[in-house]
Design a protein around this motif. Structure first.
Motif, PDB file in Angstrom:
ATOM      1  N   ALA A  49       0.849  -1.188   0.000  1.00 11.69           N
ATOM      2  CA  ALA A  49       0.000   0.000   0.000  1.00 11.69           C
ATOM      3  C   ALA A  49       0.883   1.234   0.000  1.00 11.69           C
ATOM      4  CB  ALA A  49      -0.916   0.022   1.228  1.00 11.69           C
ATOM      5  N   THR A  57      -4.622   6.842  -2.241  1.00 11.50           N
ATOM      6  CA  THR A  57      -3.968   5.602  -1.836  1.00 11.50           C
ATOM      7  C   THR A  57      -4.047   4.557  -2.940  1.00 11.50           C
ATOM      8  OG1 THR A  57      -6.031   4.815  -0.842  1.00 11.50           O
ATOM      9  CG2 THR A  57      -4.488   5.957   0.612  1.00 11.50           C
ATOM     10  N   ASN A  58      -3.098   3.651  -2.918  1.00  8.60           N
ATOM     11  CA  ASN A  58      -3.122   2.454  -3.767  1.00  8.60           C
ATOM     12  C   ASN A  58      -2.887   1.242  -2.882  1.00  8.60           C
ATOM     13  OD1 ASN A  58      -3.489   3.795  -6.191  1.00  8.60           O
ATOM     14  ND2 ASN A  58      -1.305   3.896  -6.665  1.00  8.60           N
ATOM     15  N   TYR A  59      -3.626   0.186  -3.131  1.00  7.23           N
ATOM     16  CA  TYR A  59      -3.474  -1.049  -2.386  1.00  7.23           C
ATOM     17  C   TYR A  59      -3.291  -2.226  -3.346  1.00  7.23           C
ATOM     18  CZ  TYR A  59      -5.400   1.256   1.799  1.00  7.23           C
ATOM     19  OH  TYR A  59      -5.619   2.078   2.873  1.00  7.23           O
ATOM     20  N   LYS A  64      -6.788  -5.425  -0.138  1.00  7.66           N
ATOM     21  CA  LYS A  64      -7.919  -4.487  -0.138  1.00  7.66           C
ATOM     22  C   LYS A  64      -9.022  -4.976   0.795  1.00  7.66           C
ATOM     23  CE  LYS A  64      -7.309  -2.480  -4.741  1.00  7.66           C
ATOM     24  NZ  LYS A  64      -7.829  -2.398  -6.129  1.00  7.66           N
ATOM     25  N   THR A  68      -5.297  -0.949   6.015  1.00  9.23           N
ATOM     26  CA  THR A  68      -5.543   0.474   5.848  1.00  9.23           C
ATOM     27  C   THR A  68      -4.252   1.235   6.088  1.00  9.23           C
ATOM     28  OG1 THR A  68      -7.825   0.231   6.632  1.00  9.23           O
ATOM     29  CG2 THR A  68      -6.889   2.459   6.614  1.00  9.23           C
ATOM     30  N   ILE A  69      -3.896   2.083   5.140  1.00  4.46           N
ATOM     31  CA  ILE A  69      -2.700   2.900   5.281  1.00  4.46           C
ATOM     32  C   ILE A  69      -3.092   4.324   5.639  1.00  4.46           C
ATOM     33  CG2 ILE A  69      -2.575   3.539   2.824  1.00  4.46           C
ATOM     34  CD1 ILE A  69       0.515   3.249   3.087  1.00  4.46           C
ATOM     35  N   LEU A  80       0.400   1.249   8.913  1.00 13.60           N
ATOM     36  CA  LEU A  80      -0.319   0.227   8.165  1.00 13.60           C
ATOM     37  C   LEU A  80      -1.095  -0.618   9.167  1.00 13.60           C
ATOM     38  CD1 LEU A  80      -0.803  -0.960   5.308  1.00 13.60           C
ATOM     39  CD2 LEU A  80       0.943  -2.669   5.868  1.00 13.60           C
TER      40      LEU A  80
END
Length: 117
Positions: A49, A57-59, A64, A68-69, A80
């Motif tokens: 992430a 954000t990118n996961y 997913k 959660t970042i 994280l």
């Protein structure tokens, strides 16, 4: 020189949770990207992430809905939160800070996460 210090790894049972933290050593350092990669034994390092200074954000698809970042720029820290952990999440997790000018990736030394019963 910027150093990244990770914490929060450890051993957890499947279904459990852990929170990783990564703090940068330089005050006022505000990279546009802060995130986490991981590397499992025998596998390539992969993005978990990343969060950008605007909040986007990118996961990885595999995390997913479970991870959660977040980042706190006042504390120079990225977090994280990992929930519903699975054995396949077992890996060394590396913090990354990415600057644009000049373009550069700073890496932490890694923290081990082991998911096992």
């Amino acid at each position: 020189q910027v150093q990244l210090v990770e914490s929060g790894g450890g051993l957890v049972e499947p279904g459990g949770s852990l929170r990783l933290s990564c703090t940068t050593s330089r005050s006022g350092f505000s990279p546009y990207g802060m995130g986490w990669y991981r590397q499992a034994p025998g596998k390539q390092r992969e993005l978990v992430a990343i969060i950008f200074s605007g909040g986007s954000t990118n996961y990885a698809d595999s995390v997913k809905g479970r991870f959660t970042i977040s980042r706190d720029d006042a504390k120079n820290t990225v977090y994280l939160q990992m929930n519903s952990l699975k054995p396949e999440d077992t890996a060394v997790y590396y913090c990354i800070c990415r600057t644009a000018i000049p373009p550069h990736d700073y890496w932490g030394k890694g923290t081990l996460v082991t998911v096992s019963s």
